[in-house]
Enzyme design. Sequence first.
Site, short mmCIF file in Angstrom:
data_model
loop_
_atom_site.label_atom_id
_atom_site.label_comp_id
_atom_site.label_asym_id
_atom_site.label_seq_id
_atom_site.Cartn_x
_atom_site.Cartn_y
_atom_site.Cartn_z
N ASP A 1 30.27 49.82 38.06
CA ASP A 1 31.21 48.53 37.66
C ASP A 1 31.48 48.05 39.22
O ASP A 1 31.23 48.34 40.18
CB ASP A 1 32.38 49.07 36.98
CG ASP A 1 33.60 49.68 37.79
OD1 ASP A 1 33.31 49.91 38.92
OD2 ASP A 1 34.23 50.39 37.04
N LYS B 1 32.91 44.49 35.18
CA LYS B 1 33.92 43.18 34.16
C LYS B 1 34.72 42.76 35.20
O LYS B 1 36.02 43.03 35.19
CB LYS B 1 34.48 44.23 33.10
CG LYS B 1 33.39 44.71 32.31
CD LYS B 1 34.14 45.32 30.96
CE LYS B 1 34.30 46.73 31.48
NZ LYS B 1 34.76 47.72 30.28
N MET C 1 45.19 45.95 39.23
CA MET C 1 44.42 44.56 38.83
C MET C 1 45.60 43.69 38.70
O MET C 1 45.64 43.14 37.76
CB MET C 1 43.78 45.09 37.40
CG MET C 1 42.54 46.19 37.68
SD MET C 1 42.06 46.38 35.98
CE MET C 1 43.46 47.48 35.22
#
Length: 506
Positions: free
Chosen positions: A40, A62, A177
């Site tokens: 990722d 993503k 995040m």
Amino acid sequence: MIDKKKSGKVYLVGAGPGDVGLITVKGLQVLREADVIFYDYLANPSFLSGLSSKIKLVYVGKKGASHFQAHQTDIETMMIAQAKKGKTVVRLKGGDPFVFGRGGEELQTLMEAGIPCEVIPGVSSGMAVPAYAGIPVTHRDYTSELVFVTGHEDPSGLHREEFWKGLVSMRSLVFLMGYHYLKENMEQLLKYGMDPQTPAAMIQWGTYPQQKTVVATVGTMAAEAQNQNIKPPTIVVVGAVVSLREKLNWFEKRPLHNQTVLVTRTHQGNEKIKTLLEVYGAHVLEMPLIQIAPMSSWASLDAVLKKINRYRWIVFSSHWGVHYFWQRMEKMGKDARFLEKIKIACVGEKTAASLRQKGIHANLIPKNYNAESLVKALKKKLKKKERVLIVRAKEGHTVVEENLEKIKQPFDLVFAYQNKKPKLDPEKWQNIFTRTPCHWVVFLSASAVKNFISCWPKGMEDPSFQKTRIACMGPMTQKEARLQGLPVHCVPPKATIESLVETMLL
């Protein structure tokens, strides 16, 4: 070791927060033995660069705020399909798979499909990134409480008053995040009673060479992050522990932190200088402007080896010369005893170290590791009419033979290898330089300078390099750089990687 005879299996591997040194030993081992790797956005691509070309690499990132979104169900379906083919599959995830990484969901789906699985935990970015910013997430004088929160979900969907009141009551919060909903999350904390003066920090690209930390308060964090153009990936820390950064910041104080260094070396020779530059905080770009290759014909070298006893000295200009010279010796069934009557001169310690690995200690290593110093020292030891064999690259400099000619010393020259120019994509590199301006360009040979100019004829006049400093290894490289019109800012007193990097720090 993975048993390849068994049916397929999936490994959920935590890559850690970004620094390549923070992946586990077991995780790295599984990566090297995989058939397929699904990786990722938050997994450092450096993990993949040194792997076998036989491993299939599939990007399923993503990235937040990106148009590309790999759907979770598709990722799981692809992993199951590969495992059913008998493949060893690695799902490489940033941080730890089970900390806001959907690892639990993936493991559940895989097990329901009857796929053998194993989880290899990773160093969580929630702990490692603040540590690299000089912020301990717990400290006996400040807090014994710690809460990890996903900052990726819209806080407006969390209408539970108890949830936000609970967070406000905690003394140390880490939002993973934390970029997209930074403003909303800070507003929620303020709404439910947090003091607006509570220290807060936002850390961008944590543990990477380009790490950047913004310190503010809960009341000013969103505006300050915007002012400093902070972009994901980020982590946000809230609490009094942030105030410790002023004294404990270590990573961003390294002398080359946030500086990009372009190393123009061979494919085979970047490891040592890359590692040392990164220790001092540099972001290293590797541009292999030289490719070491064997000679197209070994006739000349083999002929020299057959009459080796006519020489009293052999001069090796590089460890590659030793490598290929020895390779041809072994082809003839010879070992170190073959050279027992011959004295050896080496241009530097690295070349001498290559000889020691073969069981031979050099008779002469100049104090300064360059051809000029070698010739000066060699002249003092040579006897009249002693024949010298010079072993070097086909494209190497001619300092040794020119000086031997001047004193009428008999010698032979043989080429043991070639310095070829690799194929580069100038457009690709121009895009890289546009995004990442170089603070330094390091040349370790005159050939690298020539090849660089052939790719970028404007040299330092190119807009990408107008603020770039140049470091050259040795006087021959410096001479070539100046001949090509390049300004030289740094030449080490000793021609070693350590000396070069130390000089760059001055």
